[in-house]
Design a protein around this motif. Sequence first.
Motif, PDB file in Angstrom:
ATOM      1  N   VAL A   1      39.473  59.918  43.296  1.00 20.08           N
ATOM      2  CA  VAL A   1      39.700  58.547  42.820  1.00 20.08           C
ATOM      3  C   VAL A   1      38.580  57.648  43.322  1.00 20.08           C
ATOM      4  O   VAL A   1      38.315  57.560  44.523  1.00 20.08           O
ATOM      5  CB  VAL A   1      41.060  58.008  43.322  1.00 20.08           C
ATOM      6  CG1 VAL A   1      41.260  56.572  42.860  1.00 20.08           C
ATOM      7  CG2 VAL A   1      42.184  58.899  42.814  1.00 20.08           C
ATOM      8  N   GLU A   2      37.905  57.050  42.392  1.00 18.13           N
ATOM      9  CA  GLU A   2      36.806  56.139  42.703  1.00 18.13           C
ATOM     10  C   GLU A   2      37.393  54.749  42.995  1.00 18.13           C
ATOM     11  O   GLU A   2      38.216  54.254  42.228  1.00 18.13           O
ATOM     12  CB  GLU A   2      35.888  56.081  41.476  1.00 18.13           C
ATOM     13  CG  GLU A   2      34.489  55.578  41.711  1.00 18.13           C
ATOM     14  CD  GLU A   2      33.678  56.479  42.637  1.00 18.13           C
ATOM     15  OE1 GLU A   2      33.168  55.925  43.625  1.00 18.13           O
ATOM     16  OE2 GLU A   2      33.566  57.705  42.372  1.00 18.13           O
ATOM     17  N   THR A   3      36.969  54.164  44.111  1.00 14.97           N
ATOM     18  CA  THR A   3      37.478  52.836  44.469  1.00 14.97           C
ATOM     19  C   THR A   3      37.008  51.789  43.455  1.00 14.97           C
ATOM     20  O   THR A   3      35.857  51.832  43.012  1.00 14.97           O
ATOM     21  CB  THR A   3      36.978  52.433  45.871  1.00 14.97           C
ATOM     22  OG1 THR A   3      37.342  53.471  46.770  1.00 14.97           O
ATOM     23  CG2 THR A   3      37.595  51.124  46.328  1.00 14.97           C
ATOM     24  N   CYS A   4      37.899  50.875  43.120  1.00 11.34           N
ATOM     25  CA  CYS A   4      37.541  49.847  42.142  1.00 11.34           C
ATOM     26  C   CYS A   4      37.315  48.499  42.823  1.00 11.34           C
ATOM     27  O   CYS A   4      37.896  48.212  43.866  1.00 11.34           O
ATOM     28  CB  CYS A   4      38.641  49.730  41.091  1.00 11.34           C
ATOM     29  SG  CYS A   4      38.844  51.258  40.160  1.00 11.34           S
TER      30      CYS A   4
ATOM     31  N   LYS B   1      31.255  43.054  39.406  1.00 12.83           N
ATOM     32  CA  LYS B   1      30.319  44.044  38.869  1.00 12.83           C
ATOM     33  C   LYS B   1      29.460  44.676  39.948  1.00 12.83           C
ATOM     34  O   LYS B   1      29.125  45.844  39.897  1.00 12.83           O
ATOM     35  CB  LYS B   1      29.372  43.360  37.866  1.00 12.83           C
ATOM     36  CG  LYS B   1      29.852  43.423  36.440  1.00 12.83           C
ATOM     37  CD  LYS B   1      28.669  43.173  35.492  1.00 12.83           C
ATOM     38  CE  LYS B   1      29.125  43.269  34.042  1.00 12.83           C
ATOM     39  NZ  LYS B   1      30.090  42.204  33.688  1.00 12.83           N
ATOM     40  N   LYS B   2      29.078  43.841  40.935  1.00 11.98           N
ATOM     41  CA  LYS B   2      28.166  44.342  41.969  1.00 11.98           C
ATOM     42  C   LYS B   2      28.881  45.203  43.001  1.00 11.98           C
ATOM     43  O   LYS B   2      28.275  45.619  43.986  1.00 11.98           O
ATOM     44  CB  LYS B   2      27.479  43.156  42.651  1.00 11.98           C
ATOM     45  CG  LYS B   2      26.492  42.469  41.723  1.00 11.98           C
ATOM     46  CD  LYS B   2      25.884  41.241  42.404  1.00 11.98           C
ATOM     47  CE  LYS B   2      24.940  40.526  41.452  1.00 11.98           C
ATOM     48  NZ  LYS B   2      24.825  39.088  41.803  1.00 11.98           N
ATOM     49  N   ARG B   3      30.144  45.405  42.830  1.00 10.94           N
ATOM     50  CA  ARG B   3      30.948  46.228  43.728  1.00 10.94           C
ATOM     51  C   ARG B   3      30.882  45.746  45.169  1.00 10.94           C
ATOM     52  O   ARG B   3      30.734  46.512  46.103  1.00 10.94           O
ATOM     53  CB  ARG B   3      30.490  47.705  43.639  1.00 10.94           C
ATOM     54  CG  ARG B   3      30.656  48.286  42.251  1.00 10.94           C
ATOM     55  CD  ARG B   3      29.875  49.585  42.065  1.00 10.94           C
ATOM     56  NE  ARG B   3      30.320  50.626  42.996  1.00 10.94           N
ATOM     57  CZ  ARG B   3      31.345  51.439  42.781  1.00 10.94           C
ATOM     58  NH1 ARG B   3      32.046  51.335  41.674  1.00 10.94           N
ATOM     59  NH2 ARG B   3      31.677  52.342  43.669  1.00 10.94           N
TER      60      ARG B   3
ATOM     61  N   ILE C   1      35.929  35.846  38.373  1.00  7.04           N
ATOM     62  CA  ILE C   1      36.482  37.182  38.151  1.00  7.04           C
ATOM     63  C   ILE C   1      36.890  37.336  36.688  1.00  7.04           C
ATOM     64  O   ILE C   1      37.521  36.462  36.103  1.00  7.04           O
ATOM     65  CB  ILE C   1      37.704  37.441  39.064  1.00  7.04           C
ATOM     66  CG1 ILE C   1      37.328  37.279  40.538  1.00  7.04           C
ATOM     67  CG2 ILE C   1      38.293  38.823  38.793  1.00  7.04           C
ATOM     68  CD1 ILE C   1      36.281  38.240  41.056  1.00  7.04           C
ATOM     69  N   ASP C   2      36.492  38.455  36.123  1.00  9.51           N
ATOM     70  CA  ASP C   2      36.852  38.787  34.745  1.00  9.51           C
ATOM     71  C   ASP C   2      37.710  40.059  34.828  1.00  9.51           C
ATOM     72  O   ASP C   2      37.196  41.158  35.003  1.00  9.51           O
ATOM     73  CB  ASP C   2      35.559  39.025  33.945  1.00  9.51           C
ATOM     74  CG  ASP C   2      35.836  39.487  32.516  1.00  9.51           C
ATOM     75  OD1 ASP C   2      36.983  39.909  32.232  1.00  9.51           O
ATOM     76  OD2 ASP C   2      34.905  39.440  31.699  1.00  9.51           O
ATOM     77  N   TRP C   3      39.000  39.869  34.714  1.00 12.72           N
ATOM     78  CA  TRP C   3      39.923  40.981  34.969  1.00 12.72           C
ATOM     79  C   TRP C   3      39.800  42.086  33.922  1.00 12.72           C
ATOM     80  O   TRP C   3      39.960  43.264  34.238  1.00 12.72           O
ATOM     81  CB  TRP C   3      41.370  40.478  35.045  1.00 12.72           C
ATOM     82  CG  TRP C   3      41.590  39.577  36.211  1.00 12.72           C
ATOM     83  CD1 TRP C   3      41.589  38.215  36.201  1.00 12.72           C
ATOM     84  CD2 TRP C   3      41.818  39.969  37.574  1.00 12.72           C
ATOM     85  NE1 TRP C   3      41.795  37.728  37.476  1.00 12.72           N
ATOM     86  CE2 TRP C   3      41.950  38.779  38.329  1.00 12.72           C
ATOM     87  CE3 TRP C   3      41.915  41.185  38.226  1.00 12.72           C
ATOM     88  CZ2 TRP C   3      42.182  38.790  39.702  1.00 12.72           C
ATOM     89  CZ3 TRP C   3      42.157  41.198  39.598  1.00 12.72           C
ATOM     90  CH2 TRP C   3      42.281  40.019  40.328  1.00 12.72           C
TER      91      TRP C   3
ATOM     92  N   ASP D   1      38.226  47.613  32.889  1.00  4.73           N
ATOM     93  CA  ASP D   1      37.437  48.584  32.120  1.00  4.73           C
ATOM     94  C   ASP D   1      36.514  49.387  33.022  1.00  4.73           C
ATOM     95  O   ASP D   1      36.389  50.610  32.879  1.00  4.73           O
ATOM     96  CB  ASP D   1      36.597  47.867  31.050  1.00  4.73           C
ATOM     97  CG  ASP D   1      37.456  47.287  29.941  1.00  4.73           C
ATOM     98  OD1 ASP D   1      38.660  47.653  29.873  1.00  4.73           O
ATOM     99  OD2 ASP D   1      36.954  46.456  29.160  1.00  4.73           O
ATOM    100  N   ARG D   2      35.857  48.694  33.946  1.00  4.41           N
ATOM    101  CA  ARG D   2      34.946  49.383  34.864  1.00  4.41           C
ATOM    102  C   ARG D   2      35.714  50.394  35.715  1.00  4.41           C
ATOM    103  O   ARG D   2      35.254  51.507  35.968  1.00  4.41           O
ATOM    104  CB  ARG D   2      34.234  48.372  35.768  1.00  4.41           C
ATOM    105  CG  ARG D   2      33.020  47.720  35.100  1.00  4.41           C
ATOM    106  CD  ARG D   2      32.263  46.824  36.072  1.00  4.41           C
ATOM    107  NE  ARG D   2      32.882  45.517  36.215  1.00  4.41           N
ATOM    108  CZ  ARG D   2      33.523  45.096  37.291  1.00  4.41           C
ATOM    109  NH1 ARG D   2      33.630  45.864  38.355  1.00  4.41           N
ATOM    110  NH2 ARG D   2      34.073  43.895  37.324  1.00  4.41           N
ATOM    111  N   CYS D   3      36.893  50.001  36.122  1.00  5.14           N
ATOM    112  CA  CYS D   3      37.724  50.863  36.960  1.00  5.14           C
ATOM    113  C   CYS D   3      38.113  52.128  36.200  1.00  5.14           C
ATOM    114  O   CYS D   3      38.029  53.241  36.724  1.00  5.14           O
ATOM    115  CB  CYS D   3      38.964  50.082  37.385  1.00  5.14           C
ATOM    116  SG  CYS D   3      39.969  50.946  38.579  1.00  5.14           S
ATOM    117  N   TYR D   4      38.482  51.949  34.958  1.00  2.00           N
ATOM    118  CA  TYR D   4      38.853  53.108  34.145  1.00  2.00           C
ATOM    119  C   TYR D   4      37.652  54.025  33.926  1.00  2.00           C
ATOM    120  O   TYR D   4      37.739  55.243  34.095  1.00  2.00           O
ATOM    121  CB  TYR D   4      39.449  52.662  32.806  1.00  2.00           C
ATOM    122  CG  TYR D   4      39.561  53.806  31.833  1.00  2.00           C
ATOM    123  CD1 TYR D   4      40.459  54.843  32.069  1.00  2.00           C
ATOM    124  CD2 TYR D   4      38.739  53.872  30.704  1.00  2.00           C
ATOM    125  CE1 TYR D   4      40.539  55.925  31.200  1.00  2.00           C
ATOM    126  CE2 TYR D   4      38.814  54.942  29.836  1.00  2.00           C
ATOM    127  CZ  TYR D   4      39.712  55.967  30.090  1.00  2.00           C
ATOM    128  OH  TYR D   4      39.790  57.033  29.233  1.00  2.00           O
TER     129      TYR D   4
END
Length: 796
Positions: free
Chosen positions: A219-222, A226-228, A310-312, A317-320
């Motif tokens: 599982v990749e942390t979300c 964008k810049k994580r 923040i753009d939820w 989408d990035r998380c998925y």
Amino acid sequence: MEQTSFLARNRSDDSFSSIFSRDEKSLLPSSVHQKPKPKIRVRTLLSHCLYRRVLLWSVGLLFLLCLALSSSGSHLRHDRIMDLVDFTKKNASEGDSQAGTGGAGDEGKEKGGSDGKGGQEEVVFVVSTGSDEHQQQQPATIQDDRMPNWLRFRHLDGYFNGLKALVHASDHKPEYPKTQGQESPSPLTLSYTGLPTPTMYAPQPNYKSSEYTSQYHHVETCYLDKKRRIPVPDIYAYNGVVQGQPEPAMGSHSLLGIRNDVCFDRFGRFGPYGLGYSFTEGGLEVGLDTEHEESEVVWKKTGKINYDDIDWGDAQDRCYEANKNRFAEPGEPGATPPVTTGKRRQRSFLNRERAKISRTAVVIRAYAGFEWTQHAILNFRALISELSLRSGGEYAVHFLLHVRNNNEPIWADPVTVQRILDENIPKEFHGLCTLWSEAQMRLLYPGKFGNSVEDPSGGDIHGVYRSAHFPLQHFAMQHPEYEHFWNWELDMRWIGDYYELFDRLGSWAKQQSRIGMWERSAKYYIPALHGTWENFTSLVDAETIESGRAPIYGPVKFPGRMSLRSELRGESFLPASCSRHSHASPSKECGVGEEADLITLNPLFDAEASGWVFASDVTGYKHSLPTPPRRCAIITASRLSRRLLRVMHEETWRLHHTMFSEMYPATMALHHGLKAIYAPHPVYMDREWDIEAIDKAFNGGRDHSTGGHGSPFDLQNEHNHKGTTWYYNSEFAGLLWRRWLGYAQFDGRGANGGRQGEGELRGGKEEEERPDSTGRMCLRSVLVHPIKWEHPSELE
Ligand SMILES: *[C@@H]1O[C@H](CO)[C@@H](O)[C@H](O)[C@H]1NC(C)=O
Ligand SMILES: *[C@@H]1O[C@H](CO)[C@@H](O)[C@H](O)[C@H]1NC(C)=O
């Protein structure tokens, strides 16, 4: 214009300030000073969860009560208010003499500490009797047959004790229900050293553990950005329970696997998402006007997160994308977390193959004209963070936005869509929205639907009021990536972590057998009366035999039943576990380990002869035949499987069948043999009901169930739910929620039982900050509904 200044964001690019206009107040009850509103607003009030006849009936009842009430009891008193009362005594006057502490005015004060804020000094509370008159309900004096019996029960106080009364769960003595022979160590003594410290709370599986990684994909942390750089924050819980806090009257935490040895205050729950700090710091400005001693601890690790940009939708989408390979492809069966369900683990020769999991969408029914507030924003930030981002994309959140104006070209013009979003949804959630309209439903489900058996609302068959499931069916057809769909609403709140709620409901329902499921699901589970779940199961089995009705576990036959295409092909929804013995008497294992097709949060009752207003809003079946058997669960919040939605979709477009929104999914599951489960989540009551009285009022239908004649969902009986935390007409849900948020509320007490809006203003900043107060509230996980307003300014 106090409200406007409270709500408007302090930003120049404020794209949604326009939706905060003052005349969008339709959803606020009891705001008697509202401007007259156009007709559509009244229908809004009556839509979905409120039924107009109930409303009229309630108004009538209230009127009668008002007539009977004297003018006393509505003045404010600030002396002699105590936070802790002796809830363990059996008899108020008895308790008084036992405690013998004399003057009421001295009671409840701490001994040995002067200001209670010292933090380090040991403070001992002597919890004494509540001899304030307002804490002992006067027996009703009016002899009105229409006065509900439950108004005679004493109000409970233990909910409102604060953090300074936190005790370890093993020392917790609930005010209600009392266990047999419960000793009253009166006066009860509590000691504490300053405020307890909350700890981070994460009910998601430990994705880094070998237990997890040996079974499932990495599982990749979300991150939020964008810049994580901004991780999704943790929420905080207190390890313990506030002394005296009642137990749920119906349902249970432990049964479902939801922890009941921790509690949440407002800052631990919502501080990480922007409660308790200002716009300039990137917060939401709410909560600053409440008691907040030592609240800073929740920002220690992450700092106060700036949520401005923040753009939820993008974050989700990035998380998925980052976690894509964890999930089953559409149509491919997925295993289900959590880790405990390792049975479906796939093995290859190298034992390196990991199980893929299925995804769940949480679909929030939004609508144009809803008045967004900062508190509502907080709630949905929490939902998206905890369910979607913290689960690495196992869940996804969507807003299904109902555009009421059928003339809007929402498929032709992106500029129109953007305008509608700008006007109706906070910018941070735009990327999560799907628009729909009733005109679209008429196109999707064309043709003649035939007459309804009854149509009490007189609404359009394609309208949201009667067919709220249509857009969800369509949504499911458009989103093959999800296996399950939670239907959720804007006015629901969960104290606790959303992942814990949805995950545990799903895994508990999965373990339930199909044998007896409809019968168990038709009854409220009252632990204090029924004992364990096994006790409850045996009781229901015995009652089923006594009733002479055959238990249902598969598809049912009835005159005029029509088959689905899959049924014509000879396919069945029953799992292999149901054919192990024989179809005539399958084993108890039937359905165990099978994902539920329908999970509801109120019992699935037999609508026939139940007195529920919409029981006969049934469309498309032959009128010359008996109305088909029906099941229903009030409040549309529920989880539906893709295959159930596919069944509903086919029945709608091919057979032109439909029923009132709360009845259609359950009835389709009944007709076609899908697995349907009512999950008895914890529901609290505001009063000290006799346990037997709860059973009588809530399981008073046919054969000791909630269905048929005597149902609690009969129009005449629905008043019983007013003091519960989960029902569309609940008054206690809002009161409890707003007190927990830190705002003073009229306590609804007084002569003749008291009612909403009556009594004294209790709680809030001033009371919580007093030296003899136990501080702000801390509640165990609970679902509350309906929450029609939150900040006091919304009532102005
Ligand atoms: C409560 O105690 C008082 C005094 O001991 C007694 O008169 C009264 O009957 C008791 N009430 C109940 C309900 O037991
Ligand atoms: C529950 O079942 C257990 C074991 O069969 C029994 O001892 C107990 O009395 C039952 N409790 C109730 C409330 O029925």
